[in-house]
Scaffold this motif. Structure first.
Motif: not given
Length: 395
Positions: A167-168, A191-193, A376-377, A382-383
């Motif tokens: 999920s994000t 998060g989504f790749p 927040k990433p 590529s977080p």
């Protein structure tokens, strides 16, 4: 005769299922699949590419598909891909410790080969606005006859199974845990790749076009035309002249099962500023656009990470709200105003966004919406993939 063929197929698949549960697993073998085995795209593709680029020395990644075209595409990129029922495809599925998908196990790979010791990683394909999975479909089961029960007993691999869902944010973690009927602890907020693309640098020349993409949601039936143009004052020549005057480029990308009217397609062929995009994976190009125009497509949740403006054009909002009652959120609560109800209003809004500064209130609402749906990433290009890999590699 058909029942006999079905039973034979079920027995063969059940044998693979038994093998999948007894054959030792390779910790370094991960298999990937997406979109019913027919496409190389979405979150599995983005994560597959990340692992290949950054961890190839430790992890063997194998793309599983039903399509020879996909096999060629992946192999041309220098990676490994096999048909789901080829000898090597079956062997790697039997040996994998992790299988990464975005639909379901029995859709994306050859599920009989995925034993109970193989972790199923569900990357899904977007933050849902409409209800999905068990929230959308009834869990009630109808009483089956003896043959139906036999089929079920011989195909346990067809049951929905997701050991980890991604999920994000905290909000979407709760939503997806409910939708997939898994414990909240099984839903990783990484998060989504595919959204890593929004952290890649885009070189933009001075005085270049202000690029906008229009992406409406699905309507009607497969291959149906969508009257989202003339019905809402899409006068091609007038709009084209306005776009040229203000140095704006408009790309139309319909939902994959829809198509624009024939007259629009024909007019676009001779236009320098209005284009049609039918590419397979929008995430190969989405970060090149300066503005997204949509109605109810959930891609706008992803586009929030770009920090670029979003224009909402819910032409048929009243109809939509009456038709789509099964929503996770009220449309007005998770979108940004002003709404545009015609193409004239869209063009005016695009000109305003390009040539005038965005007001502080819009920026504030935009940030609040982004923070609601995305944590927040971490730093890096590529977080989201990096965070997901770190978790999976530690399991």
């Amino acid at each position: 005769m058909n029942k006999i063929k079905l039973i034979i197929t079920l027995l063969i698949n059940f044998l693979f299922y038994v093998l999948g549960n007894i054959i030792p697993k390779s910790k370094t073998t991960w298999v990937f699949g997406a979109w019913y085995g027919q496409k190389y795209n979405d979150n599995p593709k983005a994560f597959f590419k990340y692992v290949n680029e950054h961890h190839k020395q430790n992890i063997k990644t194998v793309w599983i598909t039903k399509s020879n075209d996909v096999i060629n595409e992946v192999q041309e990129a220098g990676c490994i891909a096999y048909h789901e029922k080829s000898l090597l495809g079956i062997w790697h599925q039997l040996r994998a410790t992790k299988v990464i998908i975005c639909q379901s196990l029995h859709d994306d790979v050859f599920s009989p080969c995925i034993g109970g010791k193989t972790k199923v990683i569900q990357l899904w394909h977007g933050i849902p606005l409409k209800k999905i999975m068990f929230d959308a479909f009834s869990e009630k089961t109808e009483q089956k006859n003896i043959f139906g029960r036999l089929v079920d007993s011989l195909s346990p691999y067809n049951e929905h199974r997701n050991d980890i869902v991604i999920s994000t944010s905290t909000l979407t973690q709760t939503t997806l845990a409910q939708a997939f009927r898994v414990e909240k602890e099984q839903v990783l907020t990484c998060g989504f790749p595919r959204n890593d693309v929004f952290f890649e640098k885009v070189n933009k020349a001075e005085n270049s076009l202000f690029k906008c993409i229009y992406m409406p949601t699905f309507r009607g039936g497969i291959a149906s035309e969508c009257d989202l143009f003339e019905r809402y004052d899409f006068d091609f020549k007038t709009i084209e002249n306005q776009l040229i005057k203000h140095n704006i480029e408009l790309t139309l990308r319909m939902h994959p099962v829809n198509k624009p009217p024939v007259q629009v397609v024909e007019a676009i062929k001779n236009s320098s500023v209005i284009k049609l995009d039918a590419g397979d994976d929008i995430y190969d190009s989405i970060n090149q656009y300066d503005c997204l125009i949509t109605d109810y497509s959930s891609i706008y949740f992803d586009f929030l990470l770009s920090n670029k403006p979003i224009v909402f054009a819910p032409f048929d909002l009243d109809e939509y709200k009456a038709r789509e009652r099964s929503l996770y959120f009220e449309f007005e609560d998770v979108t940004l105003k002003p709404y545009c109800y015609s193409w004239n209003e869209i063009v005016e809004r695009l000109i305003s966004l390009k040539e005038a500064s965005i007001d502080d209130e819009y920026k504030k609402e935009y940030s609040a919406l982004r923070d609601k749906f995305h944590e927040k990433p971490n730093d890096g290009t590529s977080p989201f993939s990096a965070k997901l890999f770190g978790y999976l590699n530690s399991q």
